[in-house]
Structure formats: structure tokens, C-alpha cells
Design an enzyme around this catalytic site. Structure first.
Site, PDB file in Angstrom:
ATOM      1  N   CYS A   1       0.826  -1.211   0.000  1.00 54.39           N
ATOM      2  CA  CYS A   1       0.000   0.000   0.000  1.00 54.39           C
ATOM      3  C   CYS A   1       0.862   1.262   0.000  1.00 54.39           C
ATOM      4  O   CYS A   1       0.457   2.299  -0.525  1.00 54.39           O
ATOM      5  CB  CYS A   1      -0.955  -0.020   1.194  1.00 54.39           C
TER       6      CYS A   1
ATOM      7  N   HIS B   1      -1.492   0.769   7.776  1.00 52.91           N
ATOM      8  CA  HIS B   1      -1.952   0.851   6.383  1.00 52.91           C
ATOM      9  C   HIS B   1      -1.724   2.271   5.870  1.00 52.91           C
ATOM     10  O   HIS B   1      -1.915   3.253   6.588  1.00 52.91           O
ATOM     11  CB  HIS B   1      -3.435   0.485   6.313  1.00 52.91           C
TER      12      HIS B   1
END
Length: 983
Positions: free
Chosen positions: A98, A353
């Protein structure tokens, strides 16, 4: 419905009164038919277990009534994968990539960078023919620029909702399963891209990285004594701002540029003064780039733990940033507009994340890029509230401060991207080159073909499901047998037939057969009775077998079940009878010996025996339910049966009556007759039967041996009192005056002899003295006089001459070993010397010493002590551990799993005990510095019980002298071995 147990009792109740030989075909059908209790449809809500007539709740509900077409397939609508109108394209997260996706989206929305990359020459020209791209060959980008070109072209004109960046990630050699430092990735990739583009001839391409991201500042040092000013110019691609202790972005910038005093030990060497002088140092911004990247240093190194940690503190920042107050040359255009905010969700520096909020430069609208998912913000406004709420709560976290109009605050933002405000409108016509557009068109064609294929598969599944629906609706109504001819079919097969998720296989009834290849009575509970009409359709469509009609009912199994049930009922009566008979005293010699253990468990043994007989009905010629038994398993079962045989608990090893009367009991002749009916092969011992004669002889011999051992032990203990109690033992370090000769035996002999003397009935007598263990293969002694007084003293025992004479009488001695003391008269004054017989073998003695040294350095677990040295004084903290460490294992040994409690060495224990990080630890032993990380403890001379000295380096300041020396920053180990460092 009645419980299964009640049905079973009802099914076989008549068997208690019917003799096996009287069972007729009518009885057999009755026995099976009792199971067939009626089941009223509409009353049952679930399938009645044990009732073959019940056809409710077997999976038919999903086929009756109206059916949703989506239930006939598990294929999503392919149009859900299509890009929405006026939306951006997402990127697939390959596991932990990510952080890569966020930067790709930020760089893609930098129109100048995208346009420059499109202008790069490509090897795709070799891939394209005159009439277009070769259909049979897939395009594979060869350089990092080509990968970016292709990715950007797909992000711009793909029909897909998201694309796969695996080619780009693979080209960089990144580990898709490992979360990396996003800021470090940005720095290394920009450096790689700049180096790659520097070879281009087009200046608009060659200099795009510098034009967009590169600024310049100077490290300025001013001598307080003479006023001399020293400058060190340096380029930057982002400003790294410390956020600790700050609440606003402007405060972080001010600290970055603040003046620093160089005094004391940190004074500056002035070339003009030719001496160290007090000075001041600061950073001056000379020029700023079009795109200003501000790295917020949220991930900091914690010296106490030796790891990174994340600072989850709020930082406020505005949408408009005026940098003119911070630059040296005033009067230029330095007003910046916020264009991207990169977010790290999570409280740890090693997990979490990454997402990106990026402003579309063409429309001015804000979008949230979260891998495959892209969300448009309402009202062209940046919204961070939701992202801030996702961090894990903590007591130490402060409440979110209030933000005014045009300002934002975040505790998860780690990078802010500002774009220089210009009066010119951004170029809205970034065209994809023809060769790239052709590649995109081809990918779009593949996507459209995939959509058509998925739609066709959905249609086929729906058509197949509808046909199955009509089949089930029609056939399910004809399943009940009623009074017409019927057959039995496995419930499991019917359930799979009604399960739309699995293909229907042929009918297999073998698991329900008895050893006579007919329907087993006990399997009727997992069968269903269906009409012959339905059975004909099933077998014609799906095949299989065997078909189980009314003729498949097994007479042999019913007869055997009747016999076993009658015996079980009789057993209950006989159990009461035997208990009453056992209460009466046995008269005369009419009794029989029975094992007490057998008497306690005879009823259970009989029941198990009957169950085995009943189970034999399911087995024939090694078969059970159609499967062959393993021969080894059959042998093992027979062995277990032999161990449970009745009355064998009073058998001696010779197969006769055991001599111990405590293990057996005398029962009457009537009681034995009852027991013998169930165990006809049991050993029979009348009361007049004599015990085993061999066991009697062995018992007498055992008693005689114990008496003999006690006599030998008493005699030897009396003859060797000093050897037994260790009193008045001679000592080499303090040689007795009254003797010139001492004898030696191994300590092992002494310990074994003492065990026998203490417990003569449990141990065997010691018959010999084995001194060969103290000698080498050449017959020489392995110990010196000095070693026998110190480290080897635990291996030998010294004997007085008088005791030695007694030892030679009592034991067989293989080798005589003695030490003699002599006076050397040639020396003045005379010197005492000690000689041994046999003499020392120097060669073998040296080999023994080498082996002992190897043993010290090769261990699997040991205790090592650590002392901390402060101001040349040892300090041992209470919390300091005794390190359990392993040393010289081979690489193969290290790979093997360690037993519980045995761990590899972890010198981080030192860090936790003394609060000293590994890079500040100076370890030494006996003046030798332990600095080789690849060496084993043994090779470093660290043996068990060693003491390692720890001296801690004091933490140094975070800055270093940067006068005329360029500081070199090494990349993190996280990207070592990747393509980011290959240039």
C-alpha cells in the site's frame, strides 16, 4: 418423533421373545418396518434422525418456491470491475504494498512528471509492427521508466476499476509481504528515477525530477570571534521536519531553520583563527521547488528499546503555505497550495496501512486513494476526520484540536505535498502516446472479453440452476414411497443432490451394506425410503448402486441381533445370580480360583465379548462396510483381546496358577459354572490345584539371593569402613606422613559399590574394580599429580595400602594404579617428587586437555553473567539476567527446532536489563573486545559461568560537524538487495 433409543428398543423388543431359529421373513420385514415411522409433511421443521420416511429438512427448501437467480452462481457481476465515469483507477494491494500505491497515485497526478515520462523513448517500438501490436506476444517493459509509462497510461485510460502493479513492484525487487518505510521508499525511488532520466537527451525529460522536486539550501557556520562565514551548499528533494514537541507545521519549519550554538566540546574550528571557536550554525533556504515535499518525522528511533516508534501527535497545517518568510532571497513567488496528504493508519511503526488524499489538479476536487478503492470527497474539500478516528485509542493521546477554515490537523499524516501557486491553468491535455494507447486498448479489449466470458458463465449457471430447479420441484413431490414399491437411498447422497454448490455424483450405497452385501440393520437410520419411480429416474440419470429394494433386507443380521440381545438380557440376570453366589462361603474342595480383577470386570468383559460378536456381523473375510481391514490392525486388535481374557490375571509366566493368593479368590462351583458359560476358554483352577512349582523355586532362590546380598554387603562394609563413609581418606594436596604409597581407583567404582552396600536387595554386587577407564589405550595414566589435586580430583579415589589389600581380596582388579613419594638426594636441600605406576602418557594427556577445551566451548545451554562497568567500577543490576545462551552449533543445528525452554541467545536482554541499546554496548571478556557478530561464543572464549563486562557508550548528539565535509546518509537495511539500490 420418538428418540432414536426408543425406536431401537421398539425395533428389537420382539427379539427378546423370538428364538433365532424361529425368525421368519415376516419378522425381518417387521424389524425394518418399525423404523419406518410416519412423518407428516408440514409438521417437521428439520429432518427426523433415524426415520427413513422423513424427507423434510434435507436441503429441499432452497428449491421450493421462488428462486433468486443469484443463488445459482457465485460469480460477481463483471460490470462491478468496470471503471466508473469521471473516476480514477485504483491499484491492487499485493500484500503489503500500500505504501507503493500511495506514491504512485501522487506521482501520477503530477501532470508535469507524467507528461515528461510519456516523452521518454521506449523499446516498445521493437514490439510494434507496421499494422499494430503483435497479438501473440505480451508486452514486457524493460526499464523502470517504461514500467511507469505503462502504469500511468493504464491509470489514465483503462476501463478497469483497478489495475495490477505487480510488474512495477517485481522490477524493483520489493518483498510484497513486508511492510517498508514509505518515506525511505520515496527518497530511494526519486534518486533512482533521477539517475535513470539523466541519460535522456531531451532536457524536459532529463531535468524533470530536479525541476519538480529539487530545492537548495546551505549550511552556514559563523565564527563568533572573527565573523568568518562558512557555507556548505546542498540539494534537497524533501524537507525532513521534526514534529516532536510541536503542534503546527510552521513551528516545525522554524525549528528546522533555527540557529544552533556551537560551544564547549562542540566548538567550531575556524580556518581564519586557526583554532576552535564558539560559533553559530543554521540552515538557509536558497531556492524552493515547484512541488514541495514535507516529510513529517513520525517514525523516530527509540534508544531505550532499540526500535522505531510512531509519534501519534496532532500536527496542524493550512491549505495555503507562504514560504517567503523562510527563504533567504525575498521578492519571489513562494505561496504554495496543499495538493496531497499521505496517511499512515495505525499506532505502530512496523504495521498499519497507507492511504493518500490527493487533489485533482484539473478539477480541484479531493480524492481518497485506498489501493483498489477510490472515494471522491464532497464539496471539493479535504476530509481527514474518518482517518483520524481509526487509530487505536490510548490514554496518553490528546484530544483533537479545533481547526479553523482552510486548516487541518492530523496525527497520522507523515507527508504533506504542496504545489507552487501559479496564475496559469494546469495543462489539461496530457495525451497518452500512440504506442502506449495501443497497449491500453489491447488491455481494455482483454477486459471486455473477460466481462463477456463472465457474463456468459453467469448465464450458463443460471440456466443450469433453473433446469435443476424444475427437476427438483417435479421429482421431490414423487420421492415419498407410500404403499407402492420402494427402495433405500443414502441420505448423504440425497443431500448432495439437493446441494447446488456441488456436482451430483453416482449413487454409492456400499457404505450401508453388511457383510452379506445387504442393507445393514444399523444403517437404516442414515437411509431414506423413496418410491421406485424416483429411484428409476435417479439411477438412469446418475448411475451407481447397488439398488436396495425390499429384498435387500438381511435375515442373517436380524438373526444375529436376536441372539445377541437375548444373551445381553440373560447376562443381567446371571450377574445378579453370580453376586449372590459370591456372598456364600465355599465348602470343602468344590471351589475354583478366580482372579480378583476378573471378578470385578467380568460383566464388562462379557458385554464387550457380545459386542464383538455383534460387530462380527459387520465383518466377513476381513471386510467392514465394503472396505478391507488392514492385517496389522487385525493382529493388534487380537492382541488387545488377549490382554482382556477372563481369569488370565492369575496366570504366572509359565502358564500355571500364580503363587500370590492376594490376587485371587475362591468361588463356588455354581458361580464358576455361570462364569464359564460366558468364558468357556478361560483357564480353570480347582481349589486343590497346586501353584506353579517353577515360580516356587524362583521365589526361594530370590529370597536366598537377597539374604546372600545382605551378607556380602555387611561383610564389605565392615572390611572397608573408610571407603564407605569417606572418613580419614588420604589427600594428595596434603600427603600423609605415615605412608609413601597410595593406590587409586575410579570414583565410579566407589559410587556403584556404595549403592550396593546401602541397598543390597535392589542392586547387584560389585565384583570388579575397573581402572582401565583411567588409562589411555597405551596403558599410560591420563592424569598428572597436579591435575589429580585439582580439576581431576572428582574422577579418582585414593586408597590406603591396608585398604588396597582388602580390595584385592574382595574384588577382581584389572589394573593396579599407585602413586609413590620419593626424596631426591642430589638436590640440596633434598626435594620431594611423586611418580606414578603406570607412568603418565604425555601424548594422550594432551589430547584429553584439547577435548576438555572443546567441551567447554561447545555447549547447547549455559549461564553467562554480565557486569556493567561505570567509571571503571563494576555494577551488577538486580534486574540483569543470567543469559541462557548457546554457542558453537553448526548451521544445520541452528535450523532445527529447539525443545521448549531452550532458546537461542538474545543479547537484547542486556538492553532491557541495563537500558543500553545494542549499538551502544561495548562487551569484553578478560580484556578482549567482543566485536565479531558472526563468531560463536566458544570461539570468542566465552565458556559457561564466564563474566562479560559491559561498558555503555554515551549517546551522542543528533548532529555532526558539517563544515567542509559532506555527510553521507546510508539507506535503511529494509531495501537492501532491491532494485532501489541497484543504481
Amino acid at each position: 418423533m420418538a428418540p432414536r433409543l426408543q425406536l431401537e428398543k421398539a425395533a428389537w423388543r420382539w427379539a427378546e421373545t423370538v428364538r433365532p431359529e424361529e425368525v421368519s421373513q415376516e419378522h425381518i420385514e417387521t424389524a425394518y418396518r418399525i423404523w419406518l415411522e410416519p412423518c407428516i409433511r408440514g409438521v417437521c421443521r428439520r429432518n427426523c434422525k433415524g426415520n427413513p420416511n422423513c424427507l423434510v429438512g434435507i436441503g429441499e427448501h432452497i428449491w421450493l418456491g421462488e428462486i433468486d437467480e443469484n443463488s445459482f452462481h457465485n460469480i460477481d457481476d463483471p460490470n462491478c470491475e468496470r471503471r466508473k465515469k469521471n473516476s480514477f483507477v485504483g491499484l491492487t494491494n499485493l500484500g503489503a504494498t500500500c505504501y507503493v500505491n500511495t506514491f504512485l497515485q501522487v506521482w501520477f497526478l503530477n501532470l508535469e512528471l507524467r507528461q515528461a515520462l510519456y516523452l521518454c523513448p521506449s523499446t516498445c517500438s521493437d514490439y510494434v509492427l507496421g499494422d499494430g501490436i503483435q497479438e501473440e506476444k505480451d508486452y514486457e517493459p524493460q526499464t523502470i521508466c517504461e514500467h511507469l509509462q505503462y502504469l500511468f497510461a493504464l491509470l489514465q485510460n483503462s476501463n478497469r476499476r483497478y489495475i495490477d502493479p505487480s510488474g512495477f513492484v517485481k522490477a524493483l525487487g520489493l518483498d510484497t509481504g513486508q511492510q517498508q518505510d514509505a518515506q525511505e521508499f520515496s527518497k530511494l525511488f526519486m534518486s533512482l528515477l533521477e539517475d535513470t532520466l539523466s541519460k535522456q537527451k531531451n532536457p524536459d525529460v532529463r531535468n524533470i525530477v530536479q525541476q519538480q522536486f529539487c530545492g537548495e539550501y546551505a549550511y552556514v557556520t559563523v565564527c563568533n570571534q572573527c565573523g568568518r562565514e562558512s557555507k556548505l551548499l546542498s540539494k534537497f528533494y524533501e524537507l525532513e521536519l521534526n514534529i516532536q514537541g510541536h503542534k503546527q507545521l510552521t513551528d516545525c519549519i522554524s525549528e528546522f531553520l533555527k540557529e544552533e550554538k556551537l560551544e564547549g566540546d562542540n566548538r567550531y574550528f575556524c580556518e581564519n583563527c586557526q583554532s576552535k571557536q564558539n560559533a553559530t550554525r543554521k540552515i538557509r533556504l536558497l531556492s524552493l521547488p515547484c512541488t514541495l515535499n514535507l516529510q513529517l518525522m513520525r517514525f523516530v528511533f527509540d534508544r531505550q528499546t532499540g526500535h522505531k516508534k510512531k509519534l501519534n501527535t496532532y500536527i496542524g497545517f493550512s491549505e495555503i503555505l507562504d514560504m517567503e518568510p523562510y527563504v533567504e532571497h525575498k521578492g519571489g513567488s513562494y505561496v504554495y497550495e496543499l495538493s496531497a496528504v499521505l496517511i499512515h493508519r495505525g499506532v505502530s511503526a512496523y504495521s498499519g496501512h497507507y492511504i493518500a488524499h490527493v487533489k485533482d489538479p484539473q478539477s480541484g476536487e479531493w480524492y481518497k486513494f485506498n489501493d483498489e478503492d477510490i472515494e471522491k470527497m464532497e464539496g471539493k474539500k479535504l476530509q481527514l476526520g474518518i482517518e483520524e478516528d481509526l487509530a487505536e485509542p490510548s490514554k496518553s493521546q490528546t484530544r483533537k484540536p479545533k481547526c479553523g477554515k482552510g486548516t487541518h490537523c492530523s496525527r497520522n499524516a507523515y507527508m504533506l505535498v504542496y504545489r507552487l501557486q501559479t496564475q496559469e491553468k494546469p495543462n489539461t491535455t496530457v495525451q497518452v502516446p500512440a504506442f502506449l494507447q495501443e497497449l491500453v486498448d489491447r488491455d481494455n479489449s482483454k477486459f471486455e472479453e473477460w466481462c463477456i466470458e463472465m457474463a456468459e458463465m453467469r448465464k450458463q449457471s443460471v440456466d443450469k440452476g433453473k433446469a435443476k430447479h424444475e427437476e427438483v420441484k417435479e421429482l421431490y413431490q414423487r420421492l415419498p414411497a407410500g404403499a407402492e414399491p420402494y427402495e433405500f437411498v443414502s441420505l448423504e447422497w440425497l443431500q448432495k443432490w439437493l446441494d447446488e454448490s456441488t456436482p451430483t455424483k453416482p449413487i454409492d450405497n456400499h457404505a450401508c451394506l453388511c457383510s452379506h452385501d445387504k442393507l445393514h440393520p444399523d444403517k437404516i437410520s442414515i437411509m431414506k425410503r423413496i418410491s421406485e419411480y424416483a429411484a428409476d429416474i435417479f439411477y438412469s440419470r446418475y448411475g451407481g448402486g447397488p439398488r436396495l429394494t425390499v429384498k435387500a433386507l438381511c435375515k442373517e443380521c436380524v438373526v444375529e441381533r436376536c441372539r445377541v440381545l437375548r444373551l445381553k438380557n440373560q447376562l443381567n440376570e446371571d450377574y445378579k445370580t453370580v453376586n449372590n453366589l459370591l456372598k456364600a462361603a465355599v465348602k470343602g474342595n468344590d471351589g475354583f480360583w478366580v482372579g480378583k480383577s476378573s471378578l470385578r470386570s467380568w460383566r464388562q468383559l462379557a458385554l464387550e465379548q457380545l459386542d464383538e460378536q455383534d460387530g462380527d456381523a459387520e465383518q466377513s473375510n476381513g471386510k467392514m462396510n465394503g472396505s478391507t481391514l488392514n492385517k496389522d490392525e487385525s493382529k493388534e486388535e487380537r492382541k488387545e483381546e488377549e490382554e482382556l481374557n477372563f481369569n488370565e490375571d492369575i496366570l504366572c509366566p509359565h502358564g500355571e496358577l500364580c503363587i500370590s493368593e492376594n490376587e485371587r479368590r475362591l468361588v463356588s462351583k455354581e458361580a464358576w459354572s455361570k462364569l464359564q458359560q460366558y468364558f468357556p476358554k478361560a483357564p480353570e483352577f480347582p481349589s486343590y490345584k497346586e501353584c506353579c512349582s517353577q515360580c516356587k523355586i524362583l521365589e526361594r532362590e530370590g529370597e536366598e539371593n537377597e539374604a546372600l546380598h545382605k551378607m556380602i554387603a555387611n561383610e564389605q562394609k565392615t572390611s572397608l569402613p573408610n571407603l564407605f563413609q569417606d572418613k580419614n581418606r588420604p589427600c594428595l594436596s596434603n600427603w600423609p606422613e605415615d605412608t609413601d604409597v597410595l593406590y587409586i581407583v575410579s570414583q565410579f567404582f566407589v559410587e556403584e559399590w556404595r549403592k550396593f552396600v546401602r541397598k543390597p536387595t535392589r542392586c547387584s554386587p560389585v565384583s570388579s574394580v575397573g581402572n582401565s577407564a583411567l588409562l589411555c589405550p597405551h596403558g599410560g595414566l591420563m592424569f598428572t599429580f597436579a591435575s589429580m589435586t585439582k580439576e581431576d580430583s572428582k574422577l579418582i579415589a585414593l586408597i590406603w595400602p591396608s585398604e588396597w589389600q582388602m580390595i584385592q581380596k574382595l574384588f577382581v582388579v584389572d589394573h593396579v594404579i599407585k602413586i609413590m613419594r620419593i626424596e631426591v638426594e642430589d638436590v640440596n636441600p633434598s626435594e620431594t617428587q611423586y611418580i606414578s605406576e603406570p607412568k603418565l602418557c604425555p601424548e594422550c594427556r594432551e589430547g584429553l586437555l584439547c577435548q576438555q577445551q572443546r567441551d567447554l566451548r561447545e555447549y547447547t545451554q549455559a549461564t553467562i553473567y554480565v557486569h556493567k562497568v561505570v567509571d571503571n567500577k563494576k555494577v551488577m543490576k538486580d534486574s540483569a539476567p543470567e543469559l541462557n545462551v548457546s554457542s558453537s552449533e553448526t548451521e544445520e543445528d541452528k535450523e532445527e527446532a529447539k525443545p521448549d525452554g531452550e532458546k537461542d541467545p538474545d543479547f537484547n536482554q542486556i538492553m532491557h536489563a541495563f537500558s543500553v541499546a545494542p549499538f551502544d554496548q561495548n562487551l569484553s571478556i578478560d580484556g578482549k573486545i567482543l566485536s565479531d557478530d558472526c563468531a560463536t561464543l566458544g570461539t570468542l572464549g566465552v565458556i559457561p559461568e564466564s563474566v562479560i563486562l559491559l561498558k555503555a557508550d554515551e549517546p551522542i548528539a543528533d548532529y555532526a560537524a558539517m563544515d567542509d565535509v559532506m555527510q553521507v546518509c546510508m539507506p535503511e537495511e529494509g531495501f537492501k538487495g532491491t532494485g532501489l539500490l541497484g543504481h
